[in-house]
Write an enzyme that holds these catalytic residues in place. Sequence first.
Site, PDB file in Angstrom:
ATOM      1  CB  CYS A 130      -0.927  -0.021   1.212  1.00 32.90           C
ATOM      2  SG  CYS A 130      -1.966   1.444   1.319  1.00 32.90           S
ATOM      3  CB  CYS A 133      -0.710   2.444   4.033  1.00 32.93           C
ATOM      4  SG  CYS A 133      -2.197   1.852   3.262  1.00 32.93           S
ATOM      5  CG  ASP A 134       3.105   1.012   4.462  1.00 34.98           C
ATOM      6  OD1 ASP A 134       2.623   1.440   5.537  1.00 34.98           O
ATOM      7  OD2 ASP A 134       2.904  -0.138   4.042  1.00 34.98           O
TER       8      ASP A 134
END
Length: 304
Positions: A130, A133-134
């Site tokens: 992701c 997300c990261d």
Amino acid sequence: MKDIIIIGGGPAGLSAAIYAKRAGCDVCVFEKMSPGGQVMTTPEIENYPGFVGTGFDLSMNMFDQVKGLNVEFEYETIDRIEKNDGVFYIYSADGKEFTARSVIIASGAKRRLLEVEGESEFTGRGVSYCATCDGNFFKDRVAVVVGGGNTAVEDAIYLSNICEKVYIIHRRDEFRASKVLVERMNSIEKIEAIFNTVPVAISGTETVESLVVKNKITNEESVLSTDAVFVAVGTVPETSFVSDMVSYDNAGYIQTDEKCMTKTEGLYAVGDVRNTLLKQVITAAADGAVAATFSAEYVQNLKL
Ligand code: NAP
């Protein structure tokens, strides 16, 4: 007993909830993580008519609309479904039992694994599924995206705003992603595309330090120094709880008729878990509308 239970709270499930509730049914949606599903982490949506913005905002808009209709929404992981004497029994992973006259499976799909050496060892320590997300963990560092579809290209574009350098490696000599996205990516200098290349092994000490890749034409292996590997090599349908109540295509997606009904009467499948030709937010939402309309009709006929 509920009229309709919807398993999954992504665009397909939320759209089904809106249509089922407005058709007068008593509805409950079960979601294991957060409303929106995969769309929640999509950096930018620009092909859903009437909306331009982040996947997070679109997910929240849909969720607010569902809550505004007083649809029941529960955080549950569903483990198993059965049908006995015309009633669906739905069991959660923590042992709860729910019943419904009809069920709509909207469980979507999850990211496919690369299945190379070092992948599981470095997941959460440089290997990610992701980018939104990261990505921020890799500010001014180097990242590799693996894949050639819309997700991989979107991830590379997103990461180019954060990282110093982004490689995208693809196993063929042409991207599968839409032309507009590929053209946008090609205009970004920081992104370097490497074609005909597959990952072989991810290595490092505490965190990822490099990716060994192989050129499929020359069979030559080389090492790319990188801090992160973002895996975007497609998806696999989430059907573990469904069993043989439905039939599957060769890739494991659920087969349905035009009303989105599976081979079990009263059991419908919508969105990315279904064997659709086009997987988009709009087609998922359309599936939800179709399935809920006919599921509601099925429930009403049962009550006659
Ligand atoms: P996808 O379209 O299935 O693409 C997967 C990519 O990974 C393909 O390029 C494939 O190569 C490659 N691949 C598969 N297995 C691999 C392996 N083991 N090693 C290396 N490469 C591998 O998946 P996606 O990009 O996640 O998209 C999923 C669906 O959502 C698609 O229908 C997509 O159109 C849709 N989507 C749409 C948008 C948008 O419209 N903005 C955004 C995201 C996703 P090949 O090309 O050689 O098969």
